[in-house]
Design a protein around this motif. Structure first.
Motif, PDB file in Angstrom:
ATOM      1  N   TYR A 246       8.898  -1.537   7.748  1.00 10.92           N
ATOM      2  CA  TYR A 246       9.273  -1.998   6.370  1.00 10.92           C
ATOM      3  C   TYR A 246      10.822  -2.030   6.198  1.00 10.92           C
ATOM      4  CZ  TYR A 246       9.327  -2.829   1.527  1.00 10.92           C
ATOM      5  OH  TYR A 246       9.787  -3.097   0.289  1.00 10.92           O
ATOM      6  N   ARG A 247      11.341  -3.360   5.665  1.00  8.66           N
ATOM      7  CA  ARG A 247      12.671  -3.316   5.020  1.00  8.66           C
ATOM      8  C   ARG A 247      12.347  -3.931   3.677  1.00  8.66           C
ATOM      9  NH1 ARG A 247      16.757  -3.832   8.690  1.00  8.66           N
ATOM     10  NH2 ARG A 247      16.280  -3.958  10.999  1.00  8.66           N
ATOM     11  N   SER A 248      13.277  -3.248   2.841  1.00  7.32           N
ATOM     12  CA  SER A 248      13.301  -3.377   1.421  1.00  7.32           C
ATOM     13  C   SER A 248      14.026  -4.605   1.240  1.00  7.32           C
ATOM     14  CB  SER A 248      14.033  -2.138   0.786  1.00  7.32           C
ATOM     15  OG  SER A 248      15.368  -2.328   1.010  1.00  7.32           O
ATOM     16  N   LYS A 249      13.793  -5.156   0.112  1.00  5.84           N
ATOM     17  CA  LYS A 249      14.367  -6.383  -0.460  1.00  5.84           C
ATOM     18  C   LYS A 249      15.795  -5.949  -0.993  1.00  5.84           C
ATOM     19  CE  LYS A 249      12.751  -5.757  -5.275  1.00  5.84           C
ATOM     20  NZ  LYS A 249      11.856  -6.250  -6.396  1.00  5.84           N
ATOM     21  N   ILE A 250      16.904  -6.721  -1.265  1.00  5.63           N
ATOM     22  CA  ILE A 250      18.337  -6.335  -1.282  1.00  5.63           C
ATOM     23  C   ILE A 250      18.727  -7.322  -2.653  1.00  5.63           C
ATOM     24  CG2 ILE A 250      20.610  -5.928  -0.397  1.00  5.63           C
ATOM     25  CD1 ILE A 250      19.468  -5.360   2.083  1.00  5.63           C
ATOM     26  N   LYS A 251      19.280  -6.497  -3.409  1.00  7.92           N
ATOM     27  CA  LYS A 251      19.765  -7.389  -4.694  1.00  7.92           C
ATOM     28  C   LYS A 251      21.026  -7.567  -4.726  1.00  7.92           C
ATOM     29  CE  LYS A 251      15.859  -5.282  -7.611  1.00  7.92           C
ATOM     30  NZ  LYS A 251      15.644  -4.498  -8.808  1.00  7.92           N
ATOM     31  N   TYR A 252      21.725  -8.871  -5.212  1.00  9.54           N
ATOM     32  CA  TYR A 252      23.040  -9.235  -5.192  1.00  9.54           C
ATOM     33  C   TYR A 252      23.020  -9.696  -6.607  1.00  9.54           C
ATOM     34  CZ  TYR A 252      23.074  -9.170  -0.096  1.00  9.54           C
ATOM     35  OH  TYR A 252      23.081  -8.783   1.180  1.00  9.54           O
ATOM     36  N   ASP A 253      24.180  -9.602  -7.228  1.00 15.04           N
ATOM     37  CA  ASP A 253      25.017 -10.408  -8.157  1.00 15.04           C
ATOM     38  C   ASP A 253      26.218 -11.088  -7.908  1.00 15.04           C
ATOM     39  OD1 ASP A 253      23.168  -9.411 -10.189  1.00 15.04           O
ATOM     40  OD2 ASP A 253      24.130  -7.493 -10.614  1.00 15.04           O
ATOM     41  N   PHE A 254      26.076 -12.406  -7.494  1.00 10.31           N
ATOM     42  CA  PHE A 254      27.051 -12.999  -6.997  1.00 10.31           C
ATOM     43  C   PHE A 254      27.873 -13.837  -7.834  1.00 10.31           C
ATOM     44  CE2 PHE A 254      24.020 -13.487  -3.069  1.00 10.31           C
ATOM     45  CZ  PHE A 254      24.701 -13.478  -2.357  1.00 10.31           C
ATOM     46  N   GLN A 255      29.094 -13.807  -7.557  1.00 14.96           N
ATOM     47  CA  GLN A 255      30.206 -14.794  -8.173  1.00 14.96           C
ATOM     48  C   GLN A 255      30.198 -15.926  -7.564  1.00 14.96           C
ATOM     49  OE1 GLN A 255      32.186 -13.900 -11.083  1.00 14.96           O
ATOM     50  NE2 GLN A 255      32.409 -16.168 -11.077  1.00 14.96           N
ATOM     51  N   VAL A 256      29.545 -17.092  -8.308  1.00 15.14           N
ATOM     52  CA  VAL A 256      29.565 -18.286  -7.908  1.00 15.14           C
ATOM     53  C   VAL A 256      30.782 -19.464  -8.369  1.00 15.14           C
ATOM     54  CG1 VAL A 256      27.947 -20.303  -7.086  1.00 15.14           C
ATOM     55  CG2 VAL A 256      27.026 -17.815  -7.621  1.00 15.14           C
ATOM     56  N   ASP A 257      31.287 -20.016  -7.576  1.00 15.80           N
ATOM     57  CA  ASP A 257      32.433 -21.260  -8.037  1.00 15.80           C
ATOM     58  C   ASP A 257      31.651 -22.388  -7.929  1.00 15.80           C
ATOM     59  OD1 ASP A 257      34.111 -19.173  -8.138  1.00 15.80           O
ATOM     60  OD2 ASP A 257      35.305 -19.776  -6.377  1.00 15.80           O
ATOM     61  N   GLU A 258      31.223 -22.930  -9.110  1.00 17.09           N
ATOM     62  CA  GLU A 258      30.550 -24.307  -9.408  1.00 17.09           C
ATOM     63  C   GLU A 258      31.375 -25.466  -9.709  1.00 17.09           C
ATOM     64  OE1 GLU A 258      26.487 -23.884 -10.965  1.00 17.09           O
ATOM     65  OE2 GLU A 258      27.314 -21.940 -11.556  1.00 17.09           O
ATOM     66  N   ASN A 259      31.436 -26.601  -9.220  1.00 16.10           N
ATOM     67  CA  ASN A 259      32.097 -27.762  -9.457  1.00 16.10           C
ATOM     68  C   ASN A 259      31.737 -29.066  -9.399  1.00 16.10           C
ATOM     69  OD1 ASN A 259      33.587 -28.781  -7.064  1.00 16.10           O
ATOM     70  ND2 ASN A 259      33.580 -26.598  -6.827  1.00 16.10           N
ATOM     71  N   ILE A 260      32.131 -30.199  -9.875  1.00 13.12           N
ATOM     72  CA  ILE A 260      31.580 -31.495  -9.579  1.00 13.12           C
ATOM     73  C   ILE A 260      32.851 -32.309  -9.199  1.00 13.12           C
ATOM     74  CG2 ILE A 260      30.802 -33.737 -10.275  1.00 13.12           C
ATOM     75  CD1 ILE A 260      28.546 -31.734 -10.549  1.00 13.12           C
TER      76      ILE A 260
ATOM     77  N   LEU B 228      15.348 -19.080   4.984  1.00 17.77           N
ATOM     78  CA  LEU B 228      16.669 -18.860   5.833  1.00 17.77           C
ATOM     79  C   LEU B 228      16.521 -17.838   6.811  1.00 17.77           C
ATOM     80  CD1 LEU B 228      18.482 -18.045   2.164  1.00 17.77           C
ATOM     81  CD2 LEU B 228      18.395 -20.081   3.806  1.00 17.77           C
ATOM     82  N   GLU B 229      15.182 -17.688   7.307  1.00 16.59           N
ATOM     83  CA  GLU B 229      14.793 -16.859   8.672  1.00 16.59           C
ATOM     84  C   GLU B 229      15.615 -17.377   9.585  1.00 16.59           C
ATOM     85  OE1 GLU B 229      12.089 -13.674  10.326  1.00 16.59           O
ATOM     86  OE2 GLU B 229      13.128 -14.407   8.385  1.00 16.59           O
ATOM     87  N   GLN B 230      16.202 -16.235  10.455  1.00 18.64           N
ATOM     88  CA  GLN B 230      17.112 -16.334  11.739  1.00 18.64           C
ATOM     89  C   GLN B 230      16.889 -15.270  12.671  1.00 18.64           C
ATOM     90  OE1 GLN B 230      21.192 -18.312  12.364  1.00 18.64           O
ATOM     91  NE2 GLN B 230      21.597 -15.959  12.135  1.00 18.64           N
ATOM     92  N   SER B 231      17.043 -14.050  12.697  1.00 12.76           N
ATOM     93  CA  SER B 231      16.776 -13.040  13.677  1.00 12.76           C
ATOM     94  C   SER B 231      15.736 -12.493  13.965  1.00 12.76           C
ATOM     95  CB  SER B 231      18.064 -11.965  13.432  1.00 12.76           C
ATOM     96  OG  SER B 231      17.489 -10.967  12.524  1.00 12.76           O
ATOM     97  N   GLY B 232      14.731 -12.284  12.979  1.00  9.79           N
ATOM     98  CA  GLY B 232      13.337 -11.719  13.112  1.00  9.79           C
ATOM     99  C   GLY B 232      13.589 -10.119  12.916  1.00  9.79           C
ATOM    100  N   GLN B 233      14.719  -9.673  12.751  1.00 14.18           N
ATOM    101  CA  GLN B 233      15.027  -8.320  12.276  1.00 14.18           C
ATOM    102  C   GLN B 233      14.239  -7.195  13.313  1.00 14.18           C
ATOM    103  OE1 GLN B 233      14.440  -8.760   7.841  1.00 14.18           O
ATOM    104  NE2 GLN B 233      16.355  -8.020   7.852  1.00 14.18           N
ATOM    105  N   SER B 234      14.356  -7.568  14.590  1.00 13.12           N
ATOM    106  CA  SER B 234      13.418  -6.661  15.493  1.00 13.12           C
ATOM    107  C   SER B 234      13.999  -5.183  15.502  1.00 13.12           C
ATOM    108  CB  SER B 234      13.643  -7.517  16.768  1.00 13.12           C
ATOM    109  OG  SER B 234      12.871  -6.358  17.803  1.00 13.12           O
ATOM    110  N   ILE B 235      12.929  -4.503  15.605  1.00 11.49           N
ATOM    111  CA  ILE B 235      13.252  -3.105  15.789  1.00 11.49           C
ATOM    112  C   ILE B 235      13.322  -2.489  17.240  1.00 11.49           C
ATOM    113  CG2 ILE B 235      10.896  -1.902  15.415  1.00 11.49           C
ATOM    114  CD1 ILE B 235      13.977  -0.735  13.568  1.00 11.49           C
ATOM    115  N   LEU B 236      12.782  -3.361  18.051  1.00  6.24           N
ATOM    116  CA  LEU B 236      12.355  -2.757  19.715  1.00  6.24           C
ATOM    117  C   LEU B 236      13.773  -2.146  20.360  1.00  6.24           C
ATOM    118  CD1 LEU B 236      10.405  -6.029  20.798  1.00  6.24           C
ATOM    119  CD2 LEU B 236       9.468  -3.755  20.286  1.00  6.24           C
TER     120      LEU B 236
END
Length: 449
Positions: free
Chosen positions: A244-258, A61-69
Motif C-alpha cells: 500500500y502507498r499513501s496519498k501525498i498532499k501538495y500546496d502548489f504555487q501556480v503561475d497563471e496567465n493569458i 497520469l500513470e507511468q512507472s507502476g510503482q513496483s516493489i519487486l
C-alpha cells in the motif's frame, strides 16, 4: 549380540544421513524434488520487471507502476531500468462551428509525444531478519502536444502554439523489512516525492475566454509512506506481496496567465493537489521445471484526484455563471478523473539455457473514466509484452523488452461534462479518439553482490 545390534543401528543411522544429505544437496536428481525446481532461479525471476512497464497516458497520469519487486530479490541486489514510449494518439473533432474553422480537416493530428523515464533500486540484506531498500522511480507523468493545424481547434495562429501538458514526478522510497519468521516479511518506510508541471490551452475548443491560458506548477516535494508484507518459498519460486502507498498532499504555487499577462481575478492562493493512494499485489510461482507464472494487480485511487488553480477557478466560475444565466456559479477543474484505475498483468517466464531466458505477458487497464479530458484522451488499454534476458555471469544480467498497447477509445471533453447542468454533456463533448496505440521499450541491468 548387543555389539552386533549396536553396530547395525550405527550403520543404519549413517545410511540415513547419507540419504538425507543426498536429497538436500542434490534434489534435482530425483523427480519429486525437481518438479518445480528452477535451475539458476534468478535468471528467470529478473526478466519479469522488463515487460512489466506502464504507458504514461494509459490511465490518468500513470507511468512507472510503482513496483516493489526489486526489494523482494534475495541477498544484495541492484538494478537500473530505462524506458522509452512511442505513442500515436489522434482523434476527429466534432463538426461544430464553435470547435473549428469551416472547410478545414477536423483531425486533431498526433498529440502523443515520445517520452523516456527511468527507475533504479538497491536492496541490502543487513541480517537474516532485516533488509533495507532504496527505490527510485518516476510514477506519474503526462506529455501531450496538439500540433498547429488550420482548423485551430486546439491550436492558435497568433501564438503559433498548440494545447499542451507536461507533468513530471520523482519518487524515492526508503524501505526497512523485518522477517519475524521464516519466509514471511513485513516492510514499510517513508516516500519522498516531487511533482512539477505545465499546462497550456490553445484554440477555439477552449473559447475566447481560455484560449492562451497557461499554468506553471513549480516543482515541490512532499512526504508519504508505504506499508506491505510478503511471503516466499524459494524452493518453488513462490513470491507473494501486497503493498500500500499513501496519498501525498501538495500546496502548489501556480503561475497563471493569458498569453503571458498575469491573471488576477481573485486573491492569490495556493492550489491543493493530492497524488493518489494505491495498492499493488504481486504473485509468482514455478509451475513446471524452468517455467514461472507471474501476476500483478494494481489499484489507483484516481477518482479523488483533481486540479483547480485559484485564478482558473475564478475565471471559469465567471464564465459558467454567464453561460447558465446564474444557474451554476462555481468553477470547474483544470483536470480531474472520474473513476479509479484497475490493471492486471499476467505472464510466463521460461528459462531456455543457463544464460538465456524469455518472458511474455498480457495486460488490461480500466482507464480512469470516459469521456476523458482533452489533455489525455485515452480510456485504458490492452497490451502484450515480450522480454529476453542474458546472463554473462551468475551475478549480473542484461535484459530488454517491448510492449505493444491497444489504447481504449474515448470521447474528449472540455472540462464541464460532469457538471450538474442540463444539456452540458453534449456541449462539452469535443472529439472522438479511436484506434490509437503505443509501443514501449525497456532496457534493464541487474547485479547481485
Amino acid at each position: 549380540m548387543e555389539k552386533s545390534l549396536s553396530k547395525d543401528c550405527a550403520d543404519l543411522r549413517s545410511h540415513l544421513k547419507r540419504v538425507k544429505d543426498t536429497f538436500v544437496t542434490n534434489p534435482k536428481k530425483y523427480s519429486f524434488g525437481r518438479r518445480l525446481q528452477l535451475k539458476s532461479g534468478p535468471i528467470i525471476f529478473s526478466v519479469i520487471g522488463v515487460v512489466f512497464s506502464s504507458y504514461s497516458q494509459a490511465s490518468a497520469l500513470e507511468q512507472s507502476g510503482q513496483s516493489i519487486l526489486p526489494f523482494l530479490e534475495a541477498g544484495n541486489y541492484a538494478e537500473v531500468n530505462a524506458f522509452a514510449v512511442d505513442p500515436s494518439v489522434s482523434g476527429v473533432i466534432h463538426d461544430r462551428p464553435d470547435l473549428g474553422k469551416p472547410n478545414q480537416s477536423r483531425d486533431t493530428g498526433n498529440i502523443g509525444q515520445d517520452n523516456q523515464f527511468y527507475t533504479a533500486a538497491l536492496k541490502l540484506q543487513l541480517t537474516d531478519q532485516f533488509s533495507f531498500g532504496l527505490l527510485y522511480d518516476q510514477p506519474f507523468a503526462a506529455k501531450t502536444a496538439y500540433p498547429l493545424l488550420p482548423n485551430n481547434s486546439y491550436s492558435d495562429d497568433a501564438s503559433r502554439e498548440g494545447t499542451s501538458v507536461n507533468v513530471k514526478s520523482q519518487n524515492l522510497s526508503f524501505i526497512l523489512g523485518y522477517s519475524p519468521i521464516k519466509n514471511f516479511q513485513v516492510y514499510g518506510g517513508p516516500v519522498y516525492q516531487t511533482v512539477e508541471g505545465d499546462v497550456s490551452f490553445r484554440g477555439m475548443a477552449y473559447t475566447e475566454a481560455f484560449n492562451g491560458y497557461n499554468a506553471k506548477f513549480k516543482e515541490k516535494g512532499e512526504l508519504g509512506w508505504l506499508l506491505g508484507g510478503s511471503y516466499q518459498i524459494p524452493e518453488i519460486a513462490l513470491k507473494a506481496a501486497i503493498t500500500y502507498r499513501s496519498k501525498i498532499k501538495y500546496d502548489f504555487q501556480v503561475d497563471e496567465n493569458i498569453f503571458g499577462e498575469p491573471l488576477q481575478y481573485t486573491a492569490p492562493a495556493k492550489t491543493k493537489v493530492e497524488t493518489p493512494q494505491s495498492v499493488n499485489i504481486d504473485f509468482q510461482t514455478g509451475i513446471a521445471e524452468k517455467t514461472l507464472a507471474y501476476m500483478n494487480l494494481r489499484w489507483v485511487n484516481w477518482k479523488k484526484f483533481n486540479i483547480r488553480p485559484a485564478q482558473y477557478d475564478a475565471l471559469t466560475a465567471m464564465y459558467m455563471d454567464a453561460l447558465t444565466e446564474g444557474a451554476y456559479k462555481q468553477g470547474i477543474d483544470l483536470d480531474s478523473y472520474q473513476k479509479d484505475q484497475y490493471s492486471v498483468t499476467l505472464g510466463l517466464g521460461q528459462q531456455l539455457t543457463d544464460r538465456w531466458s524469455i518472458a511474455s505477458d498480457i495486460g488490461w487497464d480500466s482507464g480512469s473514466g470516459s469521456p476523458a479530458s482533452t489533455l489525455g484522451p485515452v480510456k485504458g488499454y490492452w497490451s502484450v509484452g515480450l522480454g529476453a534476458q542474458f546472463n554473462p555471469a551468475p551475478n549480473y544480467f542484461i535484459a530488454a523488452g517491448v510492449k505493444y498497447f491497444w489504447l481504449g477509445d474515448t470521447k474528449a471533453e472540455g472540462g464541464g461534462y460532469y457538471l450538474p447542468i442540463d444539456g452540458i454533456k453534449e456541449f462539452s463533448e469535443q472529439a472522438e479518439f479511436k484506434n490509437n496505440r503505443a509501443i514501449a521499450y525497456a532496457l534493464k541491468f541487474g547485479y547481485r553482490f
